[in-house]
Design an enzyme around this catalytic site. Structure first.
Site, PDB file in Angstrom:
ATOM      1  CB  SER A   1      -2.166 -48.819 -73.212  1.00 14.67           C
ATOM      2  OG  SER A   1      -2.837 -49.724 -72.375  1.00 14.67           O
ATOM      3  CG  MET A   2      -6.385 -44.756 -71.723  1.00 14.42           C
ATOM      4  SD  MET A   2      -7.669 -43.537 -71.411  1.00 14.42           S
ATOM      5  CE  MET A   2      -7.960 -43.778 -69.699  1.00 14.42           C
TER       6      MET A   2
ATOM      7  CE1 TYR B   1      -0.128 -51.461 -62.699  1.00 17.40           C
ATOM      8  CE2 TYR B   1       0.882 -50.320 -64.553  1.00 17.40           C
ATOM      9  CZ  TYR B   1      -0.168 -50.469 -63.672  1.00 17.40           C
ATOM     10  OH  TYR B   1      -1.256 -49.635 -63.743  1.00 17.40           O
TER      11      TYR B   1
ATOM     12  CG  HIS C   1       0.017 -46.389 -60.758  1.00 15.01           C
ATOM     13  ND1 HIS C   1      -0.424 -45.379 -61.580  1.00 15.01           N
ATOM     14  CD2 HIS C   1      -0.020 -47.507 -61.516  1.00 15.01           C
ATOM     15  CE1 HIS C   1      -0.732 -45.863 -62.764  1.00 15.01           C
ATOM     16  NE2 HIS C   1      -0.482 -47.157 -62.759  1.00 15.01           N
ATOM     17  CD  GLU C   2       3.951 -47.510 -53.895  1.00 14.67           C
ATOM     18  OE1 GLU C   2       4.330 -47.171 -52.779  1.00 14.67           O
ATOM     19  OE2 GLU C   2       4.319 -48.541 -54.458  1.00 14.67           O
TER      20      GLU C   2
ATOM     21  CE  LYS D   1     -11.044 -27.466 -61.483  1.00 17.10           C
ATOM     22  NZ  LYS D   1     -12.312 -27.539 -60.770  1.00 17.10           N
TER      23      LYS D   1
ATOM     24  NE  ARG E   1     -22.793 -27.818 -42.619  1.00 17.29           N
ATOM     25  CZ  ARG E   1     -24.021 -27.896 -43.109  1.00 17.29           C
ATOM     26  NH1 ARG E   1     -25.008 -27.251 -42.510  1.00 17.29           N
ATOM     27  NH2 ARG E   1     -24.269 -28.590 -44.188  1.00 17.29           N
ATOM     28  CE  LYS E   2     -18.640 -33.599 -45.828  1.00 19.04           C
ATOM     29  NZ  LYS E   2     -19.371 -32.538 -46.492  1.00 19.04           N
TER      30      LYS E   2
HETATM   31  P1  FAD Z   1     -24.905 -24.082 -65.176  1.00 18.57           P
HETATM   32  O1  FAD Z   1     -23.525 -24.275 -65.538  1.00 18.57           O
HETATM   33  O2  FAD Z   1     -25.215 -23.390 -63.901  1.00 18.57           O
HETATM   34  O3  FAD Z   1     -25.610 -23.279 -66.370  1.00 18.57           O
HETATM   35  C1  FAD Z   1     -26.924 -22.754 -66.301  1.00 18.57           C
HETATM   36  C2  FAD Z   1     -27.051 -21.621 -67.329  1.00 18.57           C
HETATM   37  O4  FAD Z   1     -28.430 -21.253 -67.444  1.00 18.57           O
HETATM   38  C3  FAD Z   1     -26.312 -20.361 -66.950  1.00 18.57           C
HETATM   39  O5  FAD Z   1     -25.467 -19.970 -68.012  1.00 18.57           O
HETATM   40  C4  FAD Z   1     -27.415 -19.338 -66.707  1.00 18.57           C
HETATM   41  O6  FAD Z   1     -27.039 -18.022 -67.061  1.00 18.57           O
HETATM   42  C5  FAD Z   1     -28.508 -19.855 -67.615  1.00 18.57           C
HETATM   43  N1  FAD Z   1     -29.885 -19.439 -67.229  1.00 18.57           N
HETATM   44  C6  FAD Z   1     -30.458 -19.581 -66.008  1.00 18.57           C
HETATM   45  N2  FAD Z   1     -31.742 -19.144 -66.072  1.00 18.57           N
HETATM   46  C7  FAD Z   1     -31.972 -18.739 -67.347  1.00 18.57           C
HETATM   47  C8  FAD Z   1     -33.106 -18.201 -68.029  1.00 18.57           C
HETATM   48  N3  FAD Z   1     -34.271 -18.022 -67.440  1.00 18.57           N
HETATM   49  N4  FAD Z   1     -32.977 -17.877 -69.330  1.00 18.57           N
HETATM   50  C9  FAD Z   1     -31.797 -18.065 -69.991  1.00 18.57           C
HETATM   51  N5  FAD Z   1     -30.696 -18.589 -69.378  1.00 18.57           N
HETATM   52  C10 FAD Z   1     -30.789 -18.917 -68.086  1.00 18.57           C
HETATM   53  N6  FAD Z   1     -17.651 -29.600 -62.484  1.00 18.57           N
HETATM   54  C11 FAD Z   1     -16.878 -30.611 -62.823  1.00 18.57           C
HETATM   55  O7  FAD Z   1     -17.396 -31.633 -63.258  1.00 18.57           O
HETATM   56  N7  FAD Z   1     -15.527 -30.556 -62.707  1.00 18.57           N
HETATM   57  C12 FAD Z   1     -14.908 -29.454 -62.247  1.00 18.57           C
HETATM   58  O8  FAD Z   1     -13.675 -29.438 -62.144  1.00 18.57           O
HETATM   59  C13 FAD Z   1     -15.693 -28.343 -61.904  1.00 18.57           C
HETATM   60  N8  FAD Z   1     -15.119 -27.219 -61.438  1.00 18.57           N
HETATM   61  C14 FAD Z   1     -15.907 -26.176 -61.115  1.00 18.57           C
HETATM   62  C15 FAD Z   1     -15.295 -25.020 -60.643  1.00 18.57           C
HETATM   63  C16 FAD Z   1     -16.061 -23.915 -60.309  1.00 18.57           C
HETATM   64  C17 FAD Z   1     -15.387 -22.692 -59.794  1.00 18.57           C
HETATM   65  C18 FAD Z   1     -17.472 -23.969 -60.462  1.00 18.57           C
HETATM   66  C19 FAD Z   1     -18.318 -22.791 -60.111  1.00 18.57           C
HETATM   67  C20 FAD Z   1     -18.087 -25.123 -60.907  1.00 18.57           C
HETATM   68  C21 FAD Z   1     -17.304 -26.233 -61.233  1.00 18.57           C
HETATM   69  N9  FAD Z   1     -17.878 -27.419 -61.675  1.00 18.57           N
HETATM   70  C22 FAD Z   1     -17.088 -28.460 -62.033  1.00 18.57           C
HETATM   71  C23 FAD Z   1     -19.326 -27.613 -61.693  1.00 18.57           C
HETATM   72  C24 FAD Z   1     -19.924 -27.502 -63.094  1.00 18.57           C
HETATM   73  O9  FAD Z   1     -19.508 -26.317 -63.702  1.00 18.57           O
HETATM   74  C25 FAD Z   1     -21.432 -27.596 -62.997  1.00 18.57           C
HETATM   75  O10 FAD Z   1     -21.790 -28.840 -62.456  1.00 18.57           O
HETATM   76  C26 FAD Z   1     -22.091 -27.429 -64.350  1.00 18.57           C
HETATM   77  O11 FAD Z   1     -21.776 -26.173 -64.879  1.00 18.57           O
HETATM   78  C27 FAD Z   1     -23.605 -27.558 -64.248  1.00 18.57           C
HETATM   79  O12 FAD Z   1     -24.125 -27.376 -65.532  1.00 18.57           O
HETATM   80  P2  FAD Z   1     -25.595 -26.840 -65.819  1.00 18.57           P
HETATM   81  O13 FAD Z   1     -25.670 -26.669 -67.288  1.00 18.57           O
HETATM   82  O14 FAD Z   1     -26.589 -27.717 -65.171  1.00 18.57           O
HETATM   83  O15 FAD Z   1     -25.716 -25.438 -65.080  1.00 18.57           O
HETATM   84  P1  NAP Z   2     -20.138 -29.572 -52.675  1.00 21.73           P
HETATM   85  O1  NAP Z   2     -19.011 -30.354 -53.167  1.00 21.73           O
HETATM   86  O2  NAP Z   2     -21.430 -30.247 -52.409  1.00 21.73           O
HETATM   87  O3  NAP Z   2     -19.635 -28.836 -51.368  1.00 21.73           O
HETATM   88  C1  NAP Z   2     -20.445 -27.981 -50.633  1.00 21.73           C
HETATM   89  C2  NAP Z   2     -19.753 -27.639 -49.304  1.00 21.73           C
HETATM   90  O4  NAP Z   2     -20.598 -26.805 -48.570  1.00 21.73           O
HETATM   91  C3  NAP Z   2     -19.422 -28.824 -48.460  1.00 21.73           C
HETATM   92  O5  NAP Z   2     -18.156 -28.610 -47.885  1.00 21.73           O
HETATM   93  C4  NAP Z   2     -20.500 -28.827 -47.394  1.00 21.73           C
HETATM   94  O6  NAP Z   2     -19.865 -29.426 -46.288  1.00 21.73           O
HETATM   95  C5  NAP Z   2     -20.835 -27.353 -47.270  1.00 21.73           C
HETATM   96  N1  NAP Z   2     -22.238 -27.055 -46.957  1.00 21.73           N
HETATM   97  C6  NAP Z   2     -23.345 -27.624 -47.487  1.00 21.73           C
HETATM   98  N2  NAP Z   2     -24.458 -27.053 -46.960  1.00 21.73           N
HETATM   99  C7  NAP Z   2     -24.040 -26.112 -46.101  1.00 21.73           C
HETATM  100  C8  NAP Z   2     -24.720 -25.196 -45.235  1.00 21.73           C
HETATM  101  N3  NAP Z   2     -26.044 -25.146 -45.182  1.00 21.73           N
HETATM  102  N4  NAP Z   2     -23.982 -24.372 -44.472  1.00 21.73           N
HETATM  103  C9  NAP Z   2     -22.641 -24.418 -44.505  1.00 21.73           C
HETATM  104  N5  NAP Z   2     -21.933 -25.273 -45.307  1.00 21.73           N
HETATM  105  C10 NAP Z   2     -22.639 -26.106 -46.091  1.00 21.73           C
HETATM  106  O7  NAP Z   2     -20.475 -28.395 -53.674  1.00 21.73           O
HETATM  107  P2  NAP Z   2     -19.559 -27.305 -54.364  1.00 21.73           P
HETATM  108  O8  NAP Z   2     -18.227 -27.170 -53.736  1.00 21.73           O
HETATM  109  O9  NAP Z   2     -20.434 -26.120 -54.407  1.00 21.73           O
HETATM  110  O10 NAP Z   2     -19.351 -27.871 -55.806  1.00 21.73           O
HETATM  111  C11 NAP Z   2     -20.471 -28.043 -56.685  1.00 21.73           C
HETATM  112  C12 NAP Z   2     -20.230 -29.203 -57.593  1.00 21.73           C
HETATM  113  O11 NAP Z   2     -19.224 -28.865 -58.527  1.00 21.73           O
HETATM  114  C13 NAP Z   2     -19.757 -30.375 -56.791  1.00 21.73           C
HETATM  115  O12 NAP Z   2     -20.667 -31.450 -56.911  1.00 21.73           O
HETATM  116  C14 NAP Z   2     -18.426 -30.726 -57.362  1.00 21.73           C
HETATM  117  O13 NAP Z   2     -18.343 -32.109 -57.663  1.00 21.73           O
HETATM  118  C15 NAP Z   2     -18.319 -29.910 -58.633  1.00 21.73           C
HETATM  119  N6  NAP Z   2     -16.938 -29.446 -58.673  1.00 21.73           N
HETATM  120  C16 NAP Z   2     -15.985 -30.353 -58.959  1.00 21.73           C
HETATM  121  C17 NAP Z   2     -14.669 -29.984 -58.948  1.00 21.73           C
HETATM  122  C18 NAP Z   2     -13.606 -30.985 -59.291  1.00 21.73           C
HETATM  123  O14 NAP Z   2     -12.437 -30.656 -59.223  1.00 21.73           O
HETATM  124  N7  NAP Z   2     -13.926 -32.195 -59.672  1.00 21.73           N
HETATM  125  C19 NAP Z   2     -14.313 -28.694 -58.628  1.00 21.73           C
HETATM  126  C20 NAP Z   2     -15.312 -27.782 -58.328  1.00 21.73           C
HETATM  127  C21 NAP Z   2     -16.622 -28.185 -58.324  1.00 21.73           C
HETATM  128  P3  NAP Z   2     -20.474 -29.563 -44.816  1.00 21.73           P
HETATM  129  O15 NAP Z   2     -21.911 -29.925 -45.048  1.00 21.73           O
HETATM  130  O16 NAP Z   2     -19.663 -30.612 -44.153  1.00 21.73           O
HETATM  131  O17 NAP Z   2     -20.272 -28.241 -44.196  1.00 21.73           O
END
Ligand code: FAD
Ligand code: NAP
Ligand code: SF4
Length: 693
Positions: free
Chosen positions: A44-45, A186, A272-273, A441, A584-585
């Site tokens: 169920s979901m 519940y 849930h808590e 992960k 910063r926030k």
């Molecule tokens: P990217 O993943 O950045 O892929 C772009 C690709 O394009 C790369 O492989 C690059 O090599 C390639 N590329 C660039 N230029 C060229 C070129 N000219 N020719 C050929 N190839 C090229 N998101 C979540 O939703 N949940 C999470 O839990 C989560 N955890 C994350 C944890 C970490 C540590 C990181 C770094 C990210 C995480 N994210 C997570 C974010 C998520 O991975 C990104 O939002 C997502 O990968 C974006 O997808 P994209 O395809 O737009 O770009």
């Molecule tokens: P993000 O969630 O937008 O966080 C960026 C951080 O950098 C914030 O803390 C922001 O906070 C700070 N920042 C922004 N501009 C800055 C500046 N000019 N100088 C200094 N600090 C700055 O982005 P992210 O951590 O890079 O993650 C990228 C995306 O991947 C996110 O949208 C996230 O949803 C996704 N992701 C998701 C998960 C997950 O578990 N669901 C895990 C990893 C990544 P302040 O502006 O307050 O400093």
């Protein structure tokens, strides 16, 4: 009537070539008056379709798509038996409401007459979203919106009668059975534990009195539906609540509801808590099934187990161990409606695996949005998002094999387009290759395995190690170019940002730069949290080891104290680094993390002693460390390393070059918009474009 044509050509019979491999999973289960064709249950979901416009027609297509692909039994999302049970109108208490459910039951039985569909009856009790919500005592839940009204005798009788009426109406609507949820915080579960049941009458006090309500509900439901109707009770097998149910109480309750008429007991591991994650990606696969196994030996009725069972091999192992008779997979059926069929046909490497991120399912439920799935945006959107074969096949170049490029390329190829996927790196995945290296992960690798396989199955031409530019694309004369080049990390404008102490998050994850003992992390978004997890982590990932997981969250599976939790301070291994995670926030750090998982990340870091700091101005970085002003006061962090996780900016150079040359191109994923980007948005946007191109 329903558009069954939307169910597509998958109506073909399943070829069970993997019957041997998953012999338990694909063995039938005889319930006496009826038979389940296999042990795979869609759990169920609540999806939000229950209350949505055209919700019944949409649920019909959603469930039928799962039914025609091999699942043995389906349990619907929770349906309230009356208004006070939820606070919204999706209740089942009248024949007119029952008539609407026929759309769902007929669609499922038409898809496969051997599939059983049971309706879950969910009375939310103190978690209902109405001031008229009710409970055994006026005890407000930490996550509830209202103080519930204490039920009097007449009120209790009304609730029991409404359960029975709801079950009888479910039967009249064509369901094969009902599941009554007696867990989760519940109504029924609030009668069971002293924390929420303060009564001194025959409904409170001793455990015998506290379990009177569920037992009466089951007796009356059984009387209302007759003998040949599946009746499942979802029990809090281990509720993770300090002061929750003891093992002996769970057994006593199980025996009592079986004696009252239950055919199947489903085990739930949640209140849930509670402060223990039970389904997030940091939870090991099948971590809780041992609890079902021990209960199964006491109760002697078919038992359902659940939680983090996301692949057929995991399900089969659980059944072979004797932990359960039926395996429930709820989110995995969102991620891939064909999971069971693919297992039966030996195509498990084609399964789009649920990575337990909760981002598009539970996070949506708890914020009032329609559920979907990060890896499958069609989930719950079956009637509006279709991948019909194209009548005009095009030659399409996709640049970038991150989540966006992968989702686009494989979906467009599925529709019959001729797709070439260019990736600059040596492997597909983009940032998902970084994500899967974070402890907890590891599941993210499954998404990459799925895409690798889909590239082969759907005939996408993959060119790795190929960084393409506009001229190269022009020379090949593609009909369409999709730019999915992703992002580049933002380099904040801080004096000394090029100091040798400063490390980018990519270098930190890939181990290309050394990280010292005392570390400041600039940026506390999702990636800042992941980096803090990575560098403070020690030993094996808890997600891969049930004993480590149990120690970290204070669970005692063996002795099963009340709630299953020890109440002593959890034993969390740490690398010993001193870490400052900053933003910063002025808001609380981690406030924007996932609704249902953010608290787990905050708690883990706090237990490892990570300092969470908000209101930080970065002034400069030099040999002494990171100079800041925190809430107006100057402060020097004498750290060895400063890791920058300050968000990202879109990588659009290729797109701009294509525009300059007059080549038509579309942007998706991070290349389209870096702010608030995540894989959910990247995959959704890419898939929707591929569906119409
Ligand atoms: P990217 O993943 O950045 O892929 C772009 C690709 O394009 C790369 O492989 C690059 O090599 C390639 N590329 C660039 N230029 C060229 C070129 N000219 N020719 C050929 N190839 C090229 N998101 C979540 O939703 N949940 C999470 O839990 C989560 N955890 C994350 C944890 C970490 C540590 C990181 C770094 C990210 C995480 N994210 C997570 C974010 C998520 O991975 C990104 O939002 C997502 O990968 C974006 O997808 P994209 O395809 O737009 O770009
Ligand atoms: P993000 O969630 O937008 O966080 C960026 C951080 O950098 C914030 O803390 C922001 O906070 C700070 N920042 C922004 N501009 C800055 C500046 N000019 N100088 C200094 N600090 C700055 O982005 P992210 O951590 O890079 O993650 C990228 C995306 O991947 C996110 O949208 C996230 O949803 C996704 N992701 C998701 C998960 C997950 O578990 N669901 C895990 C990893 C990544 P302040 O502006 O307050 O400093
Ligand atoms: Fe699983 Fe995440 Fe999809 Fe939910 S959104 S079903 S947790 S992959």
């Amino acid at each position: 009537m329903l558009g069954y044509e939307q169910l597509g050509e998958g109506m073909r019979p399943m070829i069970a070539i993997a019957g041997q491999k998953y012999s338990k999973l694909f063995s039938p289960l005889d319930l006496g008056f009826t038979k389940l064709k296999n042990r795979a249950l869609m759990g169920s979901m609540h999806t939000g379709l229950e209350e949505a416009e055209n919700g019944f027609a949409r649920q019909a297509v959603f469930f039928a798509e799962r039914a025609k692909n091999g699942v043995g039994m389906i349990i619907t999302g929770g349906i309230p038996p009356n208004f006070e049970a939820s606070g919204h109108g999706a209740k089942l208490s009248t024949p007119e409401e029952a008539a609407q459910h026929r759309l769902v039951t007929e669609a499922v039985h038409a898809a496969d007459p051997d599939v059983k569909i049971c309706m879950q009856i969910l009375h939310a009790g103190p978690l209902a979203r109405t001031p008229e919500c009710v409970a055994p005592s006026a005890v407000k839940s930490r996550i509830g919106a209202f103080v519930p009204q204490e039920l009097d005798e007449a009120g209790i009788e009304k609730q029991i009668a409404d359960f029975a009426n709801c079950a009888a109406l479910a039967r009249s609507a064509g369901y094969d059975g009902v599941e009554i949820i007696g867990s989760g915080g519940y109504l029924i579960s609030t009668f069971l534990v002293e924390k929420t049941n303060r009564r001194t009458d025959r409904w409170g006090g001793s455990f015998e009195n506290r379990m009177r309500f569920p037992v009466e509900v089951i007796k009356r439901v059984r009387a209302a539906v007759g003998p040949n109707f599946i009746l499942i009770f979802r029990i809090s097998a281990m509720d993770m609540l300090e002061g929750g149910l003891a093992r002996e109480e769970v057994i006593a309750l199980g025996k009592a509801v079986v004696a009252a008429g239950v055919n199947i007991i489903s085990t739930h591991f949640c209140w849930h808590e509670a402060f223990v994650p039970t389904i997030a990606t940091m939870v090991p696969r099948a971590a809780f099934t041992q609890v079902t196994g021990r209960l199964r030996r006491e109760l002697g009725v078919p038992m359902i187990t659940s939680n983090r069972i996301n692949m057929p091999r995991v399900a089969e192992d659980v059944l072979v161990r004797g932990d359960a008779d039926i395996v429930s997979m709820a989110r995995p059926m969102l991620a891939d409606p064909e999971l069971v069929r693919k297992a039966a046909e030996g195509r498990e490497d084609e399964i789009n695996t649920c990575i337990a991120c909760n981002q598009a399912c539970l996070d949506h439920t708890f914020t009032g949005r329609l559920v979907s799935c990060l890896v499958n945006p069609r989930a719950c959107h079956e009637t509006e998002l279709a991948f019909n074969p194209t009548s005009v096949p095009k030659r399409i170049a996709v640049v970038g094999a991150g989540p966006a490029g992968l989702a686009f390329a494989t979906t467009a190829a599925e529709r019959g387009h001729n797709v070439t996927l260019f990736e600059a790196g040596p492997e597909i995945g983009g940032q998902f290759n970084l994500a899967r290296k974070i402890p907890g992960k590891e599941e993210f690798e499954e998404t990459l395995r799925y895409f690798r396989r889909m590239i082969a199955v759907r005939g996408v031409e993959l060119r790795l190690n190929t960084r393409v530019d506009a001229d190269a694309l022009k020379s090949e004369g593609f009909d369409e170019v999709i730019v999915a080049t992703g992002i580049e990390p933002r380099v904040p404008n801080i004096e000394g940002i090029d100091h040798s102490k400063v490390v980018g998050y990519i270098d930190a994850i890939l181990g290309r730069r050394k990280v010292g003992r005392k570390v400041a992390i600039i940026g506390a978004g999702g990636i800042g949290f992941d980096i803090a997890e990575l560098i403070t982590h020690a030993g094996i990932s808890a997600a891969l080891d049930i004993d480590v997981f149990a120690r970290e969250w204070g669970i005692d599976f063996r002795n099963h104290p009340r709630g299953g939790v020890t109440g002593v301070k959890p034993d969390v291994a740490s690398s010993g680094r001193e870490v400052f995670l900053m933003q910063r926030k002025a808001d609380a750090v981690g406030r924007n993390l996932g609704r249902t998982t953010g608290w787990t990340h905050r708690l883990v870091l706090q237990r490892r002693g990570v300092h969470l700091l908000s209101g930080v101005d970065y002034l400069k970085i030099d040999d002494a460390g990171l100079h800041t002003r925190v809430n107006g006061e100057f402060k020097l962090f004498d750290v060895d390393t400063v890791i920058v996780c300050a968000g990202q900016t879109s990588l659009r150079k290729l797109y701009d070059d294509l525009q300059t040359r007059g080549i038509k191109a579309s942007l998706i994923g991070g290349a389209f918009e870096a702010a608030e980007l995540d894989a959910k948005r990247a995959i959704d946007q890419a898939t929707r474009l591929a569906a119409v191109i």
